[in-house]
Design an enzyme around this catalytic site. Sequence first.
Site, mmCIF file in Angstrom:
data_model
loop_
_atom_site.group_PDB
_atom_site.id
_atom_site.type_symbol
_atom_site.label_atom_id
_atom_site.label_comp_id
_atom_site.label_asym_id
_atom_site.label_seq_id
_atom_site.Cartn_x
_atom_site.Cartn_y
_atom_site.Cartn_z
ATOM 1 N N GLU A 34 23.569 -0.447 67.291
ATOM 2 C CA GLU A 34 24.316 -0.779 68.510
ATOM 3 C C GLU A 34 25.799 -0.536 68.218
ATOM 4 O O GLU A 34 26.340 -1.098 67.271
ATOM 5 C CB GLU A 34 24.059 -2.250 68.853
ATOM 6 C CG GLU A 34 24.550 -2.695 70.201
ATOM 7 C CD GLU A 34 24.250 -4.176 70.406
ATOM 8 O OE1 GLU A 34 25.161 -4.877 70.872
ATOM 9 O OE2 GLU A 34 23.139 -4.639 70.082
ATOM 10 N N ASP A 45 33.006 -11.393 73.129
ATOM 11 C CA ASP A 45 33.098 -11.303 71.672
ATOM 12 C C ASP A 45 34.076 -12.307 71.083
ATOM 13 O O ASP A 45 35.090 -12.640 71.687
ATOM 14 C CB ASP A 45 33.504 -9.874 71.284
ATOM 15 C CG ASP A 45 32.389 -8.882 71.590
ATOM 16 O OD1 ASP A 45 31.311 -9.047 71.009
ATOM 17 O OD2 ASP A 45 32.584 -7.988 72.424
#
Length: 244
Positions: A34, A45
């Site tokens: 990924e 994130d």
Amino acid sequence: MKKLNIYFTAGIPALEDTADIIKLIQDSGADMIEIGMPYSDPVADGPVIQKAHELALQNGMTIEKLLSQLKTIKDNIKVPVILMGYINPVLSFGFEKFCKECSESGVSGLILPDLPPIEFEKNYQHILKKYNLNFTFLVTPETSDERIQYLDSLSSGFLYAVSSSSTTGNENTVLKNENYLTRLADLPLKNPVMIGFGIKSKEDFENVTEKADGGIIGTAFVNVLLQDKDWKKSAIDFIHSIKA
């Protein structure tokens, strides 16, 4: 055998390291890769991956650059490659143009966490089908069974189960969600379930994948790339330590 998906941000430690990292991940035994497309505001994130995004952007990484890097190595990559990012840069690039180029670059699927499912169904699903690209939605411990099944019905490739309601790399242990993992395992889902967020070791990986099809490791791997001068050896050792 549980599947291991390794995430890293394109364009770190240096702009031209992407191809080497992809080959290294594949050769070390990961089942899928990924790749994060750097963005200035990566809301899902945590600090480590935010830092990676900043560095990658400083290094000059762009969607265009990443796709051209992928094209040069696509014939040597035998595991699925998934691009993970945010919708704004993709829309700026042009959604259909992006999908077409992904398809030509050996990409098999996309994860865009801030694309609402309704929008996806109405405006984008047919484009992904046209270019034979999978699309993965994320679910969390707060997602209702009904919505999990709805997001699973829209997803292809796999369903991304966030282990806890936080950003990536959060220090909260992921292993407290026994009920959630059991709930996912008991639902009649069409896609394999991959668990992500917070997996740092073989023990974590085995614990969270007991009732799932695999796990996604991002922050712990990105840390290796950011912190270690001899990152190639450390990265190989890290993947081997999970897959051993």
